[in-house]
Design an enzyme around this catalytic site. Structure first.
Site, PDB file in Angstrom:
ATOM      1  N   GLY A 253       0.767  -1.231   0.000  1.00  0.00           N
ATOM      2  CA  GLY A 253       0.000   0.000   0.000  1.00  0.00           C
ATOM      3  C   GLY A 253       0.801   1.286   0.000  1.00  0.00           C
ATOM      4  O   GLY A 253       0.227   2.366   0.134  1.00  0.00           O
ATOM      5  N   GLU A 295       4.458  -6.389   1.323  1.00  0.00           N
ATOM      6  CA  GLU A 295       4.124  -6.801  -0.039  1.00  0.00           C
ATOM      7  C   GLU A 295       3.682  -5.624  -0.894  1.00  0.00           C
ATOM      8  O   GLU A 295       2.523  -5.520  -1.254  1.00  0.00           O
ATOM      9  CB  GLU A 295       3.087  -7.922  -0.039  1.00  0.00           C
ATOM     10  CG  GLU A 295       2.061  -7.800   1.054  1.00  0.00           C
ATOM     11  CD  GLU A 295       1.020  -8.911   1.086  1.00  0.00           C
ATOM     12  OE1 GLU A 295       1.368 -10.065   0.798  1.00  0.00           O
ATOM     13  OE2 GLU A 295      -0.122  -8.589   1.402  1.00  0.00           O
ATOM     14  N   PRO A 296       4.618  -4.769  -1.255  1.00  0.00           N
ATOM     15  CA  PRO A 296       4.280  -3.648  -2.128  1.00  0.00           C
ATOM     16  C   PRO A 296       4.002  -4.115  -3.565  1.00  0.00           C
ATOM     17  O   PRO A 296       4.669  -5.019  -4.055  1.00  0.00           O
ATOM     18  CB  PRO A 296       5.545  -2.786  -2.099  1.00  0.00           C
ATOM     19  CG  PRO A 296       6.654  -3.756  -1.815  1.00  0.00           C
ATOM     20  CD  PRO A 296       6.047  -4.800  -0.905  1.00  0.00           C
ATOM     21  N   GLY A 297       3.000  -3.520  -4.182  1.00  0.00           N
ATOM     22  CA  GLY A 297       2.728  -3.790  -5.597  1.00  0.00           C
ATOM     23  C   GLY A 297       2.979  -2.520  -6.395  1.00  0.00           C
ATOM     24  O   GLY A 297       3.989  -2.371  -7.086  1.00  0.00           O
ATOM     25  N   ARG A 298       2.060  -1.578  -6.221  1.00  0.00           N
ATOM     26  CA  ARG A 298       2.123  -0.291  -6.931  1.00  0.00           C
ATOM     27  C   ARG A 298       3.509   0.359  -6.882  1.00  0.00           C
ATOM     28  O   ARG A 298       4.054   0.776  -7.901  1.00  0.00           O
ATOM     29  CB  ARG A 298       1.089   0.653  -6.289  1.00  0.00           C
ATOM     30  CG  ARG A 298       0.956   1.999  -6.977  1.00  0.00           C
ATOM     31  CD  ARG A 298       0.131   2.969  -6.110  1.00  0.00           C
ATOM     32  NE  ARG A 298      -1.052   2.349  -5.560  1.00  0.00           N
ATOM     33  CZ  ARG A 298      -2.213   2.245  -6.197  1.00  0.00           C
ATOM     34  NH1 ARG A 298      -2.355   2.772  -7.386  1.00  0.00           N
ATOM     35  NH2 ARG A 298      -3.241   1.635  -5.623  1.00  0.00           N
ATOM     36  N   ARG A 335      -8.372   3.299 -14.762  1.00  0.00           N
ATOM     37  CA  ARG A 335      -8.342   3.811 -13.388  1.00  0.00           C
ATOM     38  C   ARG A 335      -9.062   5.144 -13.201  1.00  0.00           C
ATOM     39  O   ARG A 335      -9.585   5.403 -12.135  1.00  0.00           O
ATOM     40  CB  ARG A 335      -6.906   3.869 -12.865  1.00  0.00           C
ATOM     41  CG  ARG A 335      -6.305   2.477 -12.717  1.00  0.00           C
ATOM     42  CD  ARG A 335      -4.947   2.474 -12.043  1.00  0.00           C
ATOM     43  NE  ARG A 335      -5.028   2.869 -10.651  1.00  0.00           N
ATOM     44  CZ  ARG A 335      -4.680   4.038 -10.168  1.00  0.00           C
ATOM     45  NH1 ARG A 335      -4.193   4.979 -10.965  1.00  0.00           N
ATOM     46  NH2 ARG A 335      -4.806   4.308  -8.889  1.00  0.00           N
ATOM     47  N   CYS A 366     -16.592   3.493 -26.961  1.00  0.00           N
ATOM     48  CA  CYS A 366     -17.955   4.005 -27.086  1.00  0.00           C
ATOM     49  C   CYS A 366     -18.582   4.073 -25.710  1.00  0.00           C
ATOM     50  O   CYS A 366     -19.382   3.212 -25.315  1.00  0.00           O
ATOM     51  CB  CYS A 366     -18.755   3.098 -27.999  1.00  0.00           C
ATOM     52  SG  CYS A 366     -17.993   2.979 -29.612  1.00  0.00           S
ATOM     53  N   GLU A 367     -18.211   5.098 -24.967  1.00  0.00           N
ATOM     54  CA  GLU A 367     -18.555   5.187 -23.544  1.00  0.00           C
ATOM     55  C   GLU A 367     -18.165   6.595 -23.115  1.00  0.00           C
ATOM     56  O   GLU A 367     -16.995   6.955 -23.233  1.00  0.00           O
ATOM     57  CB  GLU A 367     -17.699   4.135 -22.820  1.00  0.00           C
ATOM     58  CG  GLU A 367     -17.888   3.961 -21.360  1.00  0.00           C
ATOM     59  CD  GLU A 367     -19.217   3.304 -21.034  1.00  0.00           C
ATOM     60  OE1 GLU A 367     -19.928   3.908 -20.232  1.00  0.00           O
ATOM     61  OE2 GLU A 367     -19.520   2.230 -21.575  1.00  0.00           O
ATOM     62  N   TYR A 396      -1.412  -1.533 -12.247  1.00  0.00           N
ATOM     63  CA  TYR A 396      -2.857  -1.619 -12.446  1.00  0.00           C
ATOM     64  C   TYR A 396      -3.294  -1.004 -13.779  1.00  0.00           C
ATOM     65  O   TYR A 396      -4.373  -0.414 -13.879  1.00  0.00           O
ATOM     66  CB  TYR A 396      -3.609  -0.987 -11.259  1.00  0.00           C
ATOM     67  CG  TYR A 396      -3.195  -1.593  -9.936  1.00  0.00           C
ATOM     68  CD1 TYR A 396      -3.496  -2.923  -9.635  1.00  0.00           C
ATOM     69  CD2 TYR A 396      -2.445  -0.874  -9.013  1.00  0.00           C
ATOM     70  CE1 TYR A 396      -3.086  -3.499  -8.446  1.00  0.00           C
ATOM     71  CE2 TYR A 396      -2.020  -1.449  -7.814  1.00  0.00           C
ATOM     72  CZ  TYR A 396      -2.345  -2.753  -7.540  1.00  0.00           C
ATOM     73  OH  TYR A 396      -1.930  -3.329  -6.361  1.00  0.00           O
TER      74      TYR A 396
END
Ligand SMILES: *Cc1c(COP(=O)(O)O)cnc(C)c1O
Length: 437
Positions: A253, A295-298, A335, A366-367, A396
């Site tokens: 985190g 456990e870092p991801g980002r 995101r 198309c959104e 991500y």
């Protein structure tokens, strides 16, 4: 023009015109590989792994470990890099496990998360010798026991505990966050109850406990609150059941810079503070501090990533809004659509021009929600064919990419030692129809 380029791997060419990433001209990369294009700075990823390992080791006198939460960005090459950097990894599906296996990543260093592992997932993971299951619920505990019994092995597990910390206010709340879909709450007694059940399983070795609370955290506070609650629980379980926690995984985190207003994380200072606090707390409780895992991801991959787009339609609606359309969108970056996540963008082929036009950068899906970022500044001269860079897209993005509108997913081009190479090739329209019978 002095701009905050967010990370040391972002720079501007000597003539002031082009954005560079990892020392390489992004406009040249866009020309060579096409757009939309994911770039990943391998040197930065390795530097982040080493910085974490050094900081964690210093903070806990070597009795600590860093796991990369691979859901942040999962592809073969990244597991090869993690293997070479002696990192552990978190995985959350057999797809991630299989990718890690293909990269030769040692399964003993792999931690299997997920709040709903199927029997097939459990069998697959055990077949390949997964290091740890991070057990999230009672059904899973019994399913792991059954599978381990069938194989005649003793499977190591961590128990996912919900410490009751509100990640938004960083407060220990007496009732809140017990409502998480993940794990066993301490205050309801569920955490103690599952420990007792786990200890009674003949084919399960309870190695310790896990929790994960924060996201985009820039200081120690949320980790201190979490450690306070968790170490008390660890001490209580020793007192009540004689259970000695070998490993305490406190989650990930840590924050990264998406905007120039985001702070710079003082990793060493933050981890040193967490280390000091935990040692004191353990001493006060009269327990030995378990081995600690982060456990870092980002924060391992985010600022190692950048996305390049080619501009198409530029549409001014006077007195309302300016739209700049790019050749990607929510398919390669969901995101903003999902969380209104902020980003910094530049016109990569005109860094010397003032970014003076307020505009909204949109994708090609198309959104109407297909927005990369509203209300940012780009040069008013921007036009079809120009290159736009979106910074901090290593986490991500590829791992959340989709084929909505049957768009093909961009390739991942790695940058290392001033050279580039393809780690994931661009999807083709034949890939898209390959599953259609
Ligand atoms: C997502 C996740 C992480 C990584 O979080 P980051 O914010 O990317 O560092 C770590 N542990 C668990 C259990 C997670 O679900």
């Amino acid at each position: 023009m002095t701009r905050d380029l967010l990370c040391e791997n972002v720079s501007v060419s000597a003539d002031g015109q082009h954005l560079q990433f990892a020392g390489i001209d992004t406009v040249a990369l866009a020309g060579q590989y096409g757009t939309p294009l994911y770039l990943m700075d391998e040197d930065r990823i390795r530097a982040c792994c080493r910085a974490y390992k050094a900081a964690v080791s210093a903070a806990f006198d070597g009795n600590a470990q860093v796991l990369y939460a691979s859901k942040a960005s999962s592809f073969k090459r990244i597991y090869e890099i993690m293997r070479e950097e002696n990192m552990g990894v978190d995985v959350v599906s057999i797809g991630e496990i299989y990718t890690a296996i293909k990269a030769g990543f040692p399964m003993s260093q792999t931690y299997f998360h997920s709040n709903n592992k199927t029997d097939a997932d459990i069998a697959f993971a055990m077949e390949h010798g997964i290091g740890y299951f991070v057990v999230d619920n009672e059904e899973e505990l019994f399913a792991v026991e059954r599978e381990a019994a069938k194989r005649g092995i003793r499977q190591s597990v961590l128990l996912r505990i919900t410490p009751g910390i509100d990640p938004h206010t960083f407060e220990a709340v007496s009732t809140g966050k017990v409502d998480s879909k993940f794990g066993f709450a301490i205050e309801t007694g569920a955490a103690e109850d599952i420990l007792v059940k786990a200890l009674a399983q003949p084919h399960i070795h309870v190695a310790g406990v896990h929790c994960h609370v924060g996201s985009q955290v820039f200081d120690a506070e949320v980790f201190l609150l979490t450690a306070d609650v968790m170490l008390q629980f660890i001490a209580d379980m020793k007192a009540h059941h004689g259970f000695v926690t070998e490993l305490f995984d406190i989650g990930g985190g840590f924050g990264v810079r998406y905007l120039d207003s985001d702070p710079v994380l003082d990793l060493n200072g933050c981890l040193a503070e967490i280390g000091r606090f935990m040692k004191q707390k353990a001493a006060a409780l009269g327990i030995a501090l378990p081995k600690i895992a982060f456990e870092p991801g980002r924060s391992i991959v985010a600022d190692a990533g950048m996305t390049l787009y080619t501009v198409g339609n530029v549409k001014a609606i006077p007195d309302f809004i300016n739209y700049v359309s790019v050749d990607g969108g929510m398919t390669d970056n969901v995101r903003y659509a999902m969380y209104q996540a902020p980003y910094t963008l530049f016109q990569a082929n005109a860094m010397n021009r003032e970014h003076d036009m307020t505009c909204t950068v949109v994708g090609r899906c198309c959104e109407s929600g297909d927005v990369i970022q509203p209300n940012i500044k780009l040069p008013s001269t921007i036009a079809r064919g120009d290159i736009v860079a979106c910074l901090t897209t290593g986490a991500y993005h590829y791992s959340m990419a989709s084929n909505y509108n049957r768009l093909t997913r961009p390739p991942i081009v790695m940058l290392a030692n001033g050279e580039s190479y393809v780690a994931v090739r661009r999807e083709t329209i034949d890939d898209l129809t390959a599953l259609d019978m």
